[in-house]
Write an enzyme that holds these catalytic residues in place. Sequence first.
Site, mmCIF file in Angstrom:
data_model
loop_
_atom_site.group_PDB
_atom_site.id
_atom_site.type_symbol
_atom_site.label_atom_id
_atom_site.label_comp_id
_atom_site.label_asym_id
_atom_site.label_seq_id
_atom_site.Cartn_x
_atom_site.Cartn_y
_atom_site.Cartn_z
ATOM 1 N N HIS A 1 -9.056 -5.027 -7.081
ATOM 2 C CA HIS A 1 -7.995 -6.261 -7.804
ATOM 3 C C HIS A 1 -6.804 -6.468 -7.033
ATOM 4 C CE1 HIS A 1 -6.506 -8.393 -11.234
ATOM 5 N NE2 HIS A 1 -5.190 -7.643 -10.878
ATOM 6 N N ARG B 1 -11.264 -1.447 -36.388
ATOM 7 C CA ARG B 1 -10.035 -2.719 -36.289
ATOM 8 C C ARG B 1 -8.890 -1.924 -35.691
ATOM 9 N NH1 ARG B 1 -12.124 -4.141 -41.452
ATOM 10 N NH2 ARG B 1 -13.295 -5.878 -41.176
ATOM 11 N N ASN C 1 1.774 -12.809 -13.946
ATOM 12 C CA ASN C 1 0.493 -13.658 -13.268
ATOM 13 C C ASN C 1 0.493 -13.990 -12.038
ATOM 14 O OD1 ASN C 1 -1.075 -12.874 -15.667
ATOM 15 N ND2 ASN C 1 -0.466 -14.805 -16.417
ATOM 16 N N LYS D 1 8.222 -4.636 -15.882
ATOM 17 C CA LYS D 1 7.062 -4.939 -16.795
ATOM 18 C C LYS D 1 7.645 -4.887 -18.331
ATOM 19 C CE LYS D 1 2.310 -4.928 -17.856
ATOM 20 N NZ LYS D 1 1.083 -4.738 -17.418
ATOM 21 N N HIS E 1 -2.491 -14.131 -9.516
ATOM 22 C CA HIS E 1 -3.575 -13.755 -10.078
ATOM 23 C C HIS E 1 -4.573 -14.892 -10.437
ATOM 24 C CE1 HIS E 1 -1.283 -10.143 -10.541
ATOM 25 N NE2 HIS E 1 -2.449 -9.496 -11.301
ATOM 26 N N HIS F 1 -7.994 -13.928 -9.251
ATOM 27 C CA HIS F 1 -9.317 -14.019 -10.270
ATOM 28 C C HIS F 1 -10.392 -14.678 -9.897
ATOM 29 C CE1 HIS F 1 -6.778 -12.394 -13.801
ATOM 30 N NE2 HIS F 1 -6.766 -11.349 -12.868
ATOM 31 N N GLU G 1 -0.184 -4.918 -6.474
ATOM 32 C CA GLU G 1 0.764 -5.216 -7.974
ATOM 33 C C GLU G 1 2.030 -4.801 -7.530
ATOM 34 O OE1 GLU G 1 -0.375 -6.938 -10.409
ATOM 35 O OE2 GLU G 1 -2.381 -6.469 -10.894
ATOM 36 N N ARG H 1 5.984 -14.000 -20.042
ATOM 37 C CA ARG H 1 4.900 -12.830 -19.408
ATOM 38 C C ARG H 1 4.185 -13.531 -18.542
ATOM 39 N NH1 ARG H 1 1.456 -7.841 -22.601
ATOM 40 N NH2 ARG H 1 0.634 -7.333 -20.725
ATOM 41 N N GLU I 1 2.264 -13.184 -24.331
ATOM 42 C CA GLU I 1 2.211 -14.058 -23.087
ATOM 43 C C GLU I 1 2.334 -15.639 -23.733
ATOM 44 O OE1 GLU I 1 -0.576 -12.940 -19.894
ATOM 45 O OE2 GLU I 1 -0.702 -15.069 -19.489
ATOM 46 N N LYS J 1 -2.588 -4.998 -22.713
ATOM 47 C CA LYS J 1 -3.585 -6.028 -22.450
ATOM 48 C C LYS J 1 -4.660 -5.063 -22.137
ATOM 49 C CE LYS J 1 -1.926 -10.096 -20.413
ATOM 50 N NZ LYS J 1 -1.789 -10.847 -19.222
HETATM 51 N N1 LIG Z 1 -4.249 -4.345 -18.435
HETATM 52 C C1 LIG Z 1 -3.452 -4.928 -17.473
HETATM 53 O O1 LIG Z 1 -2.212 -5.062 -17.937
HETATM 54 C C2 LIG Z 1 -4.003 -4.761 -16.136
HETATM 55 C C3 LIG Z 1 -2.873 -5.083 -15.067
HETATM 56 C C4 LIG Z 1 -3.615 -5.026 -13.816
HETATM 57 C C5 LIG Z 1 -4.727 -4.855 -13.617
HETATM 58 N N2 LIG Z 1 -5.672 -4.700 -14.590
HETATM 59 C C6 LIG Z 1 -6.856 -4.259 -14.333
HETATM 60 O O2 LIG Z 1 -6.665 -3.000 -13.475
HETATM 61 C C7 LIG Z 1 -8.128 -2.906 -13.039
HETATM 62 C C8 LIG Z 1 -7.744 -2.413 -11.560
HETATM 63 O O3 LIG Z 1 -7.462 -1.014 -11.600
HETATM 64 P P1 LIG Z 1 -7.459 -0.334 -10.679
HETATM 65 O O4 LIG Z 1 -7.094 -0.744 -9.313
HETATM 66 O O5 LIG Z 1 -6.947 1.230 -10.976
HETATM 67 O O6 LIG Z 1 -8.915 0.246 -10.347
HETATM 68 P P2 LIG Z 1 -10.088 1.314 -10.842
HETATM 69 O O7 LIG Z 1 -9.944 1.381 -12.154
HETATM 70 O O8 LIG Z 1 -11.543 0.491 -10.582
HETATM 71 O O9 LIG Z 1 -10.006 2.445 -9.824
HETATM 72 C C9 LIG Z 1 -10.195 2.363 -8.592
HETATM 73 C C10 LIG Z 1 -11.065 3.496 -7.904
HETATM 74 O O10 LIG Z 1 -10.380 4.749 -7.675
HETATM 75 C C11 LIG Z 1 -10.998 5.941 -8.404
HETATM 76 N N3 LIG Z 1 -9.906 6.730 -9.059
HETATM 77 C C12 LIG Z 1 -9.263 6.887 -10.055
HETATM 78 N N4 LIG Z 1 -8.202 7.717 -9.947
HETATM 79 C C13 LIG Z 1 -8.332 8.418 -8.877
HETATM 80 C C14 LIG Z 1 -7.560 9.244 -8.209
HETATM 81 N N5 LIG Z 1 -6.750 10.022 -8.776
HETATM 82 N N6 LIG Z 1 -8.371 10.018 -7.012
HETATM 83 C C15 LIG Z 1 -9.325 9.197 -6.541
HETATM 84 N N7 LIG Z 1 -9.980 8.202 -7.090
HETATM 85 C C16 LIG Z 1 -9.450 7.725 -8.100
HETATM 86 C C17 LIG Z 1 -11.878 5.193 -9.807
HETATM 87 O O11 LIG Z 1 -12.423 5.951 -10.165
HETATM 88 C C18 LIG Z 1 -12.304 3.935 -8.762
HETATM 89 O O12 LIG Z 1 -13.361 4.213 -8.056
HETATM 90 C C19 LIG Z 1 -8.803 -4.382 -12.994
HETATM 91 O O13 LIG Z 1 -9.840 -4.676 -13.786
HETATM 92 C C20 LIG Z 1 -7.550 -5.354 -13.261
HETATM 93 O O14 LIG Z 1 -7.983 -6.452 -14.019
HETATM 94 C C21 LIG Z 1 -4.980 -4.560 -15.982
#
Ligand SMILES: NC(=O)c1ccc[n+]([C@@H]2O[C@H](COP(=O)([O-])OP(=O)(O)OC[C@H]3O[C@@H](n4cnc5c(N)ncnc54)[C@H](O)[C@@H]3O)[C@@H](O)[C@H]2O)c1
Length: 366
Positions: free
Chosen positions: A271, A119, A251, A233, A254, A258, A183, A247, A243, A141
């Site tokens: 993404h 939890r 989006n 943010k 988005h 999505h 983003e 918040r 949200e 999130k």
């Molecule tokens: N929680 C939130 O508020 C929020 C906000 C925006 C996006 N997201 C989520 O984030 C995700 C996308 O994240 P992302 O764009 O970081 O993609 P990701 O986590 O898939 O990373 C992209 C690629 O880069 C590689 N990588 C990471 N760090 C590296 C580095 N320093 N050097 C070389 N390669 C590296 C990773 O291993 C992966 O292959 C989505 O699932 C999205 O829904 C969440």
Amino acid sequence: MNTPINVTIKNDKDVSYPIYIERNEISSLVETINKHTQNAKKLIIISKKVYSLYKKQLNFSDKEVLVLKDGEDQKNIKTYLKIIDTAKKLNLTRNDYIVAIGGGVLGDIAGFAAATYMRGIKYIQVPTTLLACVDSSVGGKTAIDIPNGKNYVGAFYQPEAVYINLNFLKTLDKKQLKSGFGEIIKYAFIENSCGLENDNALLLEFLIVNSDRILGLDFDFLEKIIRICLSLKISVVQNDEKEAGMRKVLNLGHTFAHALESITNYKRYTHGQAVIYGLMFIFNYAYENKYIDSTYYRLAFQLFEKYDCKPLRAWYFKPQIIKLMLADKKATSKINLVVPTDKRTVSVMEVENPNCLKFKTNFLLK
Ligand SMILES: NC(=O)c1ccc[n+]([C@@H]2O[C@H](COP(=O)([O-])OP(=O)(O)OC[C@H]3O[C@@H](n4cnc5c(N)ncnc54)[C@H](O)[C@@H]3O)[C@@H](O)[C@H]2O)c1
């Protein structure tokens, strides 16, 4: 350590945590994390790619490290159960830690595991992509995907600290950097709707004027952008963690993004890339429906061009996109759209008749 940025979330517990932005040697992270967690046990969850690049510097004890495969398709229940299983094997208790080292995918899933294991167990975010630094590592999130439902299962759960080290960004490839800009550009369009009390940061102009330095990975400029995006943010999430209202502005782009990610099985676009197409979609929608004038519309597309964002060249069958937009978990029976209504300003709108959504031909080319 620099003075951290402080986040205070006004929820029932008034959670507060620091975000550190550093440029130290990556190896210093081990000491930083050990110092933070003190005598508590910890599970270090790290992406395979990041581990392969930084294994030597990230000299954690093997038994506390769990390496996860990369990719949005790994953000699923199976990976989640693997984390829970490892946490249990390490006998982690609520006084112990999960530490997420990687991009947004890893941060989201590790955060969700932290939110639900016993939890709720403490967790630390170490974002290693640009997207995770400016956005996903902050705000609490956490989620996993289900088939046809991105982030469908999740929790709002804040980390205990966020450690950003700009040196991680040096190994990102062009595609991942561009994803981060998806983003960042979004933040430029919502700046006035984030409730930031001090002067506008003018991210939009900053991104246009300084694109060469930014794309050349000048750390001073990147750090400034990270700080601006995080301040926007934080301003939003500290008053609306779950949200209920404001918040939603985060989006922007988005709902379409999505749907596009889902229709292409999360494999074809990053993404951030999908968010860029979502932004282009919504700017076309706003212009065609006269919410914005042609000057702002052109400025938006000038910004996309500066960051090498080209229009979507594949044709996705419109009813299918609309069906997926309707299935977006933020929607009711109508599509909820965050729409640009003025420079740096957006409004949340419900589209009465989704079939009226226009798809501009120069945006979705056959
Ligand atoms: N929680 C939130 O508020 C929020 C906000 C925006 C996006 N997201 C989520 O984030 C995700 C996308 O994240 P992302 O764009 O970081 O993609 P990701 O986590 O898939 O990373 C992209 C690629 O880069 C590689 N990588 C990471 N760090 C590296 C580095 N320093 N050097 C070389 N390669 C590296 C990773 O291993 C992966 O292959 C989505 O699932 C999205 O829904 C969440």
